[in-house]
Design a protein around this motif. Structure first.
Motif, PDB file in Angstrom:
ATOM      1  N   LEU A   1       0.679  -1.044   0.001  1.00 41.67           N
ATOM      2  CA  LEU A   1      -0.118  -0.061   0.069  1.00 41.67           C
ATOM      3  C   LEU A   1       0.743   1.211  -0.041  1.00 41.67           C
ATOM      4  O   LEU A   1       0.310   2.290  -0.538  1.00 41.67           O
ATOM      5  CB  LEU A   1      -0.863   0.019   0.995  1.00 41.67           C
ATOM      6  CG  LEU A   1      -1.901  -1.155   1.405  1.00 41.67           C
ATOM      7  CD1 LEU A   1      -2.953  -0.943   2.440  1.00 41.67           C
ATOM      8  CD2 LEU A   1      -2.611  -1.330  -0.002  1.00 41.67           C
ATOM      9  N   GLU A   2       1.951   1.274   0.672  1.00 39.39           N
ATOM     10  CA  GLU A   2       2.995   2.314   0.485  1.00 39.39           C
ATOM     11  C   GLU A   2       3.421   2.424  -0.687  1.00 39.39           C
ATOM     12  O   GLU A   2       3.585   3.754  -1.222  1.00 39.39           O
ATOM     13  CB  GLU A   2       4.079   2.187   1.468  1.00 39.39           C
ATOM     14  CG  GLU A   2       3.914   1.862   2.848  1.00 39.39           C
ATOM     15  CD  GLU A   2       5.141   1.693   3.981  1.00 39.39           C
ATOM     16  OE1 GLU A   2       6.215   1.818   3.178  1.00 39.39           O
ATOM     17  OE2 GLU A   2       4.692   1.289   4.953  1.00 39.39           O
ATOM     18  N   VAL A   3       3.774   1.410  -1.449  1.00 38.03           N
ATOM     19  CA  VAL A   3       4.243   1.562  -2.941  1.00 38.03           C
ATOM     20  C   VAL A   3       3.270   2.354  -3.737  1.00 38.03           C
ATOM     21  O   VAL A   3       3.138   3.056  -4.353  1.00 38.03           O
ATOM     22  CB  VAL A   3       4.712   0.126  -3.571  1.00 38.03           C
ATOM     23  CG1 VAL A   3       4.790   0.533  -5.062  1.00 38.03           C
ATOM     24  CG2 VAL A   3       5.758  -0.041  -2.738  1.00 38.03           C
ATOM     25  N   GLY A   4       1.874   1.738  -3.652  1.00 39.23           N
ATOM     26  CA  GLY A   4       0.707   2.166  -4.234  1.00 39.23           C
ATOM     27  C   GLY A   4       0.323   3.693  -4.147  1.00 39.23           C
ATOM     28  O   GLY A   4       0.355   4.421  -4.930  1.00 39.23           O
ATOM     29  N   ASN A   5       0.590   4.329  -2.669  1.00 43.82           N
ATOM     30  CA  ASN A   5       0.360   5.507  -2.544  1.00 43.82           C
ATOM     31  C   ASN A   5       1.557   6.549  -3.367  1.00 43.82           C
ATOM     32  O   ASN A   5       1.291   7.284  -3.646  1.00 43.82           O
ATOM     33  CB  ASN A   5       0.326   5.709  -0.985  1.00 43.82           C
ATOM     34  CG  ASN A   5      -1.099   5.599  -0.254  1.00 43.82           C
ATOM     35  OD1 ASN A   5      -1.816   5.906  -0.693  1.00 43.82           O
ATOM     36  ND2 ASN A   5      -0.987   4.590   0.722  1.00 43.82           N
TER      37      ASN A   5
END
Length: 228
Positions: free
Chosen positions: A191-195
């Motif tokens: 999710l960090e990467v997606g953000n």
């Protein structure tokens, strides 16, 4: 070996791309005929013309690439007229060069290039036109990760593959896969990467849709594909 969830994994593939409506083409497809032949009315069929059309408009392939893709990969087992294919590709490439003169100074593809460059600086291996499927794209990421001069700095990946490319060229919708280096950390670091990817896309002025979970890929809406 892969542990990707439906949103970014091997199991999810988008539905087949429908043939592009004629009015959405950037240039008219020619109806070529063989001269000095009994088959004077023979011409390339609509599906083959569509394949040539979107591959040319994609902007990643030169004449030799296009001939190989069309004649040796897509239609390798079929009886097609390579001379007609070659002439059509020449016509389409020339028409595209003329069309480029009308494009804005900065296109959506230029914005996407800047996004991917920014992501790579932030430790996300970002790849364009990576393989034919999500599985291929992930394998390309793993290869680049293993060859990376500072793999410890890499936090994840982002890519789109050839099927995604066909969709965005035809319909203006670009899907982006993303994830962390370690598949076991998909729910957390994924999710960090997606953000991070969403942030860079929005900075570039691109319209992004995403439900904020690892179950869905990011979608860039209303993307006008104009790659120089």
């Amino acid at each position: 070996m892969l542990a990707l969830l439906p949103g970014c994994g091997v199991s999810e593939e988008k539905p087949p791309v429908k043939p592009e409506p004629e009015q959405k083409r950037l240039f008219k497809l020619p109806e070529l005929k063989e001269k000095g032949s009994a088959k004077m009315t023979r011409k390339l069929d609509a599906e083959l013309l569509r394949e040539i059309d979107w591959h040319v408009r994609a902007g990643f392939y030169d004449k030799s690439d296009l001939m190989r893709i069309i004649c040796e990969e897509i239609y390798a087992q079929e009886d097609i007229d390579e001379a007609l294919v070659s002439a059509t590709i020449d016509s389409q490439l020339a028409a595209l060069e003329e069309k480029k003169k009308t494009w804005p100074a900065v296109t959506d593809c230029d914005r996407l290039d800047s996004v991917f460059a920014a992501l790579n600086k932030r430790g996300i291996i970002a790849l364009q036109n990576a393989g034919n499927t999500q599985s291929d794209g992930y394998e390309d990421f793993r290869y680049d990760y293993e060859e990376h001069p500072d793999s410890a700095s890499v936090v994840g990946y982002c890519f789109y593959h050839k099927q995604d490319l066909e969709l965005v060229v035809s319909d203006g919708l670009l899907y982006l896969a993303f994830g962390p280096v370690d598949p076991k950390e998909e729910e957390a670091k994924g999710l960090e990467v997606g953000n991070m990817v969403r942030e860079e896309l929005q900075k570039a002025g691109l319209k992004v849709e995403w439900d904020g979970t690892f179950n869905e890929r990011l979608k860039v809406q209303n993307f006008v594909w104009q790659r120089r």
